[in-house]
Design a protein around this motif. Structure first.
Motif, PDB file in Angstrom:
ATOM      1  N   MET A   1      -7.853 -14.551 -18.430  1.00  0.00           N
ATOM      2  CA  MET A   1      -7.706 -15.917 -18.883  1.00  0.00           C
ATOM      3  C   MET A   1      -7.745 -15.992 -20.407  1.00  0.00           C
ATOM      4  N   MET A   2      -7.435 -14.879 -21.063  1.00  0.00           N
ATOM      5  CA  MET A   2      -7.345 -14.890 -22.521  1.00  0.00           C
ATOM      6  C   MET A   2      -6.056 -15.601 -22.933  1.00  0.00           C
ATOM      7  N   PRO A   3      -6.057 -16.267 -24.084  1.00  0.00           N
ATOM      8  CA  PRO A   3      -4.848 -16.961 -24.528  1.00  0.00           C
ATOM      9  C   PRO A   3      -3.647 -16.008 -24.570  1.00  0.00           C
ATOM     10  N   GLY A   4      -2.560 -16.458 -24.023  1.00  0.00           N
ATOM     11  CA  GLY A   4      -1.343 -15.655 -24.027  1.00  0.00           C
ATOM     12  C   GLY A   4      -1.169 -14.769 -22.814  1.00  0.00           C
ATOM     13  N   ASN A   5      -2.245 -14.398 -22.132  1.00  0.00           N
ATOM     14  CA  ASN A   5      -2.126 -13.491 -20.984  1.00  0.00           C
ATOM     15  C   ASN A   5      -1.280 -14.076 -19.863  1.00  0.00           C
ATOM     16  N   THR A   6      -1.501 -15.334 -19.564  1.00  0.00           N
ATOM     17  CA  THR A   6      -0.783 -15.955 -18.452  1.00  0.00           C
ATOM     18  C   THR A   6       0.715 -15.890 -18.679  1.00  0.00           C
ATOM     19  N   MET A   7       1.165 -16.275 -19.843  1.00  0.00           N
ATOM     20  CA  MET A   7       2.601 -16.266 -20.117  1.00  0.00           C
ATOM     21  C   MET A   7       3.130 -14.836 -20.242  1.00  0.00           C
ATOM     22  N   PHE A   8       2.301 -13.906 -20.717  1.00  0.00           N
ATOM     23  CA  PHE A   8       2.694 -12.489 -20.767  1.00  0.00           C
ATOM     24  C   PHE A   8       2.986 -11.978 -19.363  1.00  0.00           C
ATOM     25  N   TYR A   9       2.085 -12.258 -18.430  1.00  0.00           N
ATOM     26  CA  TYR A   9       2.281 -11.797 -17.057  1.00  0.00           C
ATOM     27  C   TYR A   9       3.483 -12.486 -16.405  1.00  0.00           C
ATOM     28  N   GLU A  10       3.683 -13.759 -16.689  1.00  0.00           N
ATOM     29  CA  GLU A  10       4.833 -14.469 -16.122  1.00  0.00           C
ATOM     30  C   GLU A  10       6.136 -13.885 -16.666  1.00  0.00           C
ATOM     31  N   ARG A  11       6.184 -13.595 -17.946  1.00  0.00           N
ATOM     32  CA  ARG A  11       7.393 -12.974 -18.532  1.00  0.00           C
ATOM     33  C   ARG A  11       7.619 -11.603 -17.919  1.00  0.00           C
TER      34      ARG A  11
END
Length: 121
Positions: A1-11
């Motif tokens: 739940m670190m900033p940026g992780n969610t979108m990194f995994y989605e990409r």
């Protein structure tokens, strides 16, 4: 739940979903979904937070309680004596696997056509 992780995994997921087309080679991706099981009330609280963050970013995630997990995965051990008692799960329907040998072959073909000596002779 670190900033940026969610979108990194989605990409990353989108890259995997398009890899066969990008390489013009079937990497045998199989998106059958993934259940992350949780074994304590504390883990379920963390799962709720994680799922909410994912959904807030438009990523599919479903939180299931013990009864729903038991309905969907009846072959697991739900007994009182289970080593890891199941309290619930997060389900991601797009998660899956790709065959590692197919991915390697998919990358090796264009590399070989460009003169890379990476294929065994």
């Amino acid at each position: 739940m670190m900033p940026g992780n969610t979108m990194f995994y989605e990409r990353s997921m989108k890259l995997w979903e398009n890899l066969s087309q990008d390489l013009n080679f079937n990497v045998m991706i199989s998106q059958r979904g993934q259940y992350n099981l949780y074994h304590s009330p504390g883990q379920m609280d963390a799962a709720r937070r994680r799922g909410n963050v994912m959904r807030a970013h438009g990523i599919d995630a479903e939180l299931f309680d013990r009864a729903e997990v038991q309905h969907r995965l009846p072959y697991l051990d739900y007994s009182q004596t289970a080593r890891f008692p199941i309290h619930g799960a997060i389900y991601q329907s797009r998660a899956g696997t790709a065959r590692p040998d197919a991915v390697a072959s998919g990358y090796a073909r264009p590399a070989d056509s460009r003169g890379c000596a990476c294929l065994p002779s």
